[in-house]
Design an enzyme around this catalytic site. Structure first.
Site, PDB file in Angstrom:
ATOM      1  N   SER A 133      78.092  37.493  13.051  1.00 36.07           N
ATOM      2  CA  SER A 133      79.429  37.912  13.154  1.00 36.07           C
ATOM      3  C   SER A 133      79.930  38.453  14.470  1.00 36.07           C
ATOM      4  CB  SER A 133      79.753  38.834  11.926  1.00 36.07           C
ATOM      5  OG  SER A 133      81.078  39.360  12.356  1.00 36.07           O
ATOM      6  N   TRP A 161      79.439  35.762  17.028  1.00 39.30           N
ATOM      7  CA  TRP A 161      80.605  35.064  17.092  1.00 39.30           C
ATOM      8  C   TRP A 161      81.753  35.594  18.169  1.00 39.30           C
ATOM      9  CZ3 TRP A 161      85.823  36.008  15.799  1.00 39.30           C
ATOM     10  CH2 TRP A 161      86.472  34.942  15.429  1.00 39.30           C
ATOM     11  N   HIS A 162      81.638  36.991  18.187  1.00 37.19           N
ATOM     12  CA  HIS A 162      82.862  37.512  19.022  1.00 37.19           C
ATOM     13  C   HIS A 162      82.575  37.307  20.401  1.00 37.19           C
ATOM     14  CE1 HIS A 162      83.835  39.547  15.042  1.00 37.19           C
ATOM     15  NE2 HIS A 162      85.037  39.725  15.600  1.00 37.19           N
ATOM     16  N   GLY A 163      81.506  37.057  20.741  1.00 33.26           N
ATOM     17  CA  GLY A 163      81.095  36.915  22.148  1.00 33.26           C
ATOM     18  C   GLY A 163      79.874  36.777  22.538  1.00 33.26           C
ATOM     19  N   PHE A 166      87.732  35.205  21.859  1.00 33.44           N
ATOM     20  CA  PHE A 166      86.725  34.897  21.051  1.00 33.44           C
ATOM     21  C   PHE A 166      86.842  33.685  20.688  1.00 33.44           C
ATOM     22  CE2 PHE A 166      87.209  39.571  20.338  1.00 33.44           C
ATOM     23  CZ  PHE A 166      86.270  40.014  21.401  1.00 33.44           C
TER      24      PHE A 166
END
Lengths: 478, 308
Positions: free
Chosen positions: A322, A325-327, A478
């Protein structure tokens, strides 16, 4: 196109009028209008990347149909992995290519082997993380026979690219959104007004809270060496409000806009800062992403079943993925890892599902235990946000190390009174409306209509008066 | 649907009227430029950079030269180097019937130089993307184009910024276009501000490549255009020694080049640089309130002499 831009303020009424006055008699044409409008909305940013969405749509549409026809397990698996590889491949290339190359080079350099990095000047297509996950869930659900594939390409295309939630979610499941494209939508006054009310609140969160916090957050984070610990802590608290206002504001505008067109999207934020523990926080923050990871990663891995070590492994995997996933930055991975660490004790002592109701549900004020829980959860969340906001791990650790200082108890050097007042009012309204889907949904319904309208007018004027320079939504990256 | 649309329209009308009323309260406190886009067309202009915007006080000149109402239409180094956008804005600000106006054209090396990597040709000037190029009508009050697109603050400040700032300082654009910057300074603060400006200009100097023939051309075009409507005076305002060293590094032959233009176009050159040590500066290159008054007086006297 930004929701808080003049372009969108012109685009939305045009699509609204065409939708309800020109195309309302024919569902197919209405869906075509949504599809075309969504492509215009996306292409406004960069039309070249439309090809990616179209390709992703075509791939998952075709694979969905093939999956329905095929009973052979190996073929079905092959089809599923084709979809996963195409979608994750795009995501991996555009978002993570340079990150992997840089880290590969650094790792080799560490062992004394100098190699020349071959990084590319890649533009990250806006919203790719969101629509990729949306289309993936469609294929996976068909593979798991939870969903029947659609024969209606226009409806599917509109589902993938639905403009209100295309670039920053909520990440909708085909099981919820796709069927809404099959049914004739009728205009309902109450739904439309509710949608507008949610848009208004979303704009307030974004423009008044997030954008005003952003100014001070940038100043403090960029010059952290010049400030004492109390100012640095304030900067992190402001960032907590910035990211909440920014992202939940976007979700509110997306959900509200969808309601104007007769669609219902799932709630994406449920007042996460009123959580009594971190598990509750993660049930209330970015719900569409958390549940996506829960359903498509955590549960297939075994979820909270099995040995304690399996549970720990699964929790770490889901939080690290997770974060990633954001960066494409180690800061996000550490942020994920830190949240996993926060979460683990609750999981181990089986107290991760204690707080499933709304805090102080039938009371005005929380009790001491609830207050302490909320405060503690908020503070540890704020600490984790420092990693999320920092430019690098070094930046984050320096920032945090400067927080551990006696100057933490000094009066901060930066004291924007107007922002303190705005945030205080914001917290009061959110607290009062915490039992609803969004704070002001029915908050003032006991007042006469004219008073209610006056309050909405005041909110609109506050947005106008306190709006800073147009800022991009954080989650666009993102 | 009809009910919905009626309610929306009524709400938007109310919102629109309220917003308009708030925007119409914008004035000289709003920012350093806004007021300049709200006054009527003018017959006499001061043009140039922020040095002129702050340093040349129209009321002093108007008091000394009879029947003159000169207006300060100078902006900043970033917005108003000489080029097509500034010339076009000046053309919009000037009353086309003017035949005997007075025009002070402030010159300095930055306003005729090119920045490194700057795309600059006859069709594109970077400043055209700023308010200078985008505000079509610089004579409208309130100027909604400016306020909606180029105002950098929050609109609430239009209502709240009405006096001295929290340092007790006055930052105000007067109705004659003069940007009054009156600082309540201790000598230490002035010294520190000068240090920081000099430091930042040393960096800015590195961003500049050197003289631009296109900008020089537009300086001459601007002079020629203004000469169709009256007399033009080229003015070089004084700056402190350190700033002058930086400018000389950028364009060592600046004065002689301006002298050439002055001779060629028959526009007198008022060079106040030699007397630079007689004045005080807020930050090394902007004249303070009193020195600005003095310089404005000197310019007015010189114009009077020239006219006689």
């Amino acid at each position: 196109m930004l929701f808080n831009s003049l372009d969108f303020a012109i685009f939305l009424p045009i699509v609204f009028v065409l939708y309800w006055f020109v195309t309302q008699r024919n569902l197919k044409i209405q869906n075509i209008l949504i599809l075309v409008s969504s492509y215009v909305f996306y292409g406004w940013w960069d039309y070249r990347f439309l090809a990616l969405i179209v390709f992703s749509t075509l791939v998952d549409y075709s694979i969905g149909l093939q999956l329905a026809k095929s009973e052979k397990k190996s073929k079905r698996k092959l089809l599923l992995w084709t979809s996963i590889l195409v979608n994750i491949g795009f995501l991996g290339f555009f978002k993570y290519y340079n990150f992997f190359v840089d880290n590969f080079v650094n790792a080799f350099s560490f062992f004394g082997n100098e190699i020349q990095p071959n990084t590319l000047n890649i533009i990250l297509p806006v919203g790719i993380s969101f629509y990729t996950f949306q289309t993936l869930s469609y294929t996976i659900d068909i593979y798991k026979r939870k969903l029947k594939p659609t024969n209606d390409f226009v409806a599917f295309g509109a589902f993938v690219s639905f403009f209100p939630q295309l670039v920053a979610g909520p990440i909708e499941r085909a099981t919820n959104l796709l069927p809404q494209f099959y049914k004739k939508r009728s205009f309902k006054y109450d739904n439309a007004v509710d949608g507008l009310r949610q848009i208004l609140w979303g704009l307030f969160k974004k423009i008044v809270i997030a954008d005003n916090c952003a100014y001070f957050v940038n100043t403090i984070f960029d010059n952290y060496a010049d400030y004492g610990a109390s100012t640095l802590f304030l900067g992190a608290v402001f960032f907590a409000f910035q990211i909440y206002g920014d992202f939940s504001g976007y979700s509110d505008i997306a959900i509200g806009t969808s309601r104007l067109f007769g669609f219902n999207l799932k709630q994406n934020f449920a007042f996460p800062y009123f959580s009594r523990d971190i598990a509750e926080f993660w049930r209330r923050w970015h719900i569409s992403l958390s549940t996506w990871f829960r359903d498509y990663v955590y549960i297939p891995l075994g979820g909270s079943r099995g040995s304690i070590w399996n549970k720990i492994r699964n929790v770490f995997i889901i939080f690290l993925v997770s974060g990633f996933w954001h960066g494409a930055n180690w800061t996000f991975i550490v942020w994920g890892g830190l949240n996993a660490l926060y979460f683990l004790p609750l999981l181990i002592v089986k107290r991760n599902r204690v707080n499933t109701n709304v805090v102080a549900e039938f009371k005005i004020f929380p009790n001491l235990k609830e207050s302490f829980g909320m405060l503690f959860t908020f503070i540890i969340t704020v600490i984790a946000w420092i990693f999320f906001r920092a430019d690098s791990l070094n930046h984050a650790t320096q920032y945090i190390s400067r927080l551990v200082d006696v100057s933490l108890f000094n009066i901060p050097e930066i004291r924007p009174t107007f922002l303190f007042v705005l945030i205080f009012i914001f917290i009061l309204i959110e607290w009062a409306g915490r039992r609803q889907l969004y704070a002001i949904q029915t908050l003032w319904f006991r007042f006469p209509r004219i008073i209610r309208l006056f309050i909405y007018y005041l909110i609109a004027m506050t947005i106008f008066l306190y709006g800073g320079k147009e800022q991009e939504f954080i989650y666009f990256q993102f | 649907m009809k009910r919905f649309l009626t309610h929306i329209v009524l709400f938007l009308i109310l919102f629109g009227i309220s917003s308009y009323l708030i925007l119409s309260q914008a004035d000289g406190h709003t920012d350093a430029f806004y007021t300049k886009f709200t006054t009527k067309k003018q017959n006499a202009l001061i043009i140039g950079s922020s040095r002129a915007a702050q340093g040349i006080q129209p009321k002093v000149i108007n008091n000394l030269i009879s029947n003159l109402s000169i207006y300060n239409y100078a902006f900043s180094r970033v917005h108003t180097p000489y080029g097509k956008p500034y010339l076009s804005s000046i053309q919009k600000k000037l009353d086309s019937n003017t035949s005997n106006g007075i025009f002070l054209v402030e010159v300095n090396p930055w306003s005729i130089c090119k920045q490194k990597g700057e795309v600059l040709d006859l069709t594109y000037f970077k400043e055209q993307d700023s308010f200078l190029g985008e505000v079509e009508n610089p004579n409208s009050n309130p100027n909604l184009t400016y306020l909606l697109n180029y105002y950098n603050g929050r609109y609430v400040e239009i209502l709240t910024k009405k006096g001295k700032n929290h340092h007790g300082e006055t930052l105000f654009v007067h109705n004659d276009g003069w940007f009054e910057v009156k600082l309540e300074d201790s000598p230490e603060r002035t010294i520190s501000r000068i240090k920081s400006t000099v430091k930042s200009y040393k960096n800015i100097r590195n961003e500049y490549e050197g003289k631009s023939n296109i900008r020089m051309d537009f300086l001459m075009k601007t002079i020629q255009f203004l000469q169709e409507h009256g007399s033009v005076y080229l003015v070089r305002l004084p700056i402190n020694e350190e700033m002058l060293t930086i400018e000389n590094g950028l364009l060592p032959r600046f004065d002689s080049e301006i002298m050439d233009i002055s001779r060629m176009l028959n526009a007198p050159y008022i060079n106040l640089m030699p007397s630079r040590n007689n004045y005080k500066y807020t930050d090394g290159h902007h004249l303070n309130y009193e020195s600005g008054q003095e310089v404005s007086k000197i310019i007015a006297e010189l114009i009077k002499k020239e006219k006689l």
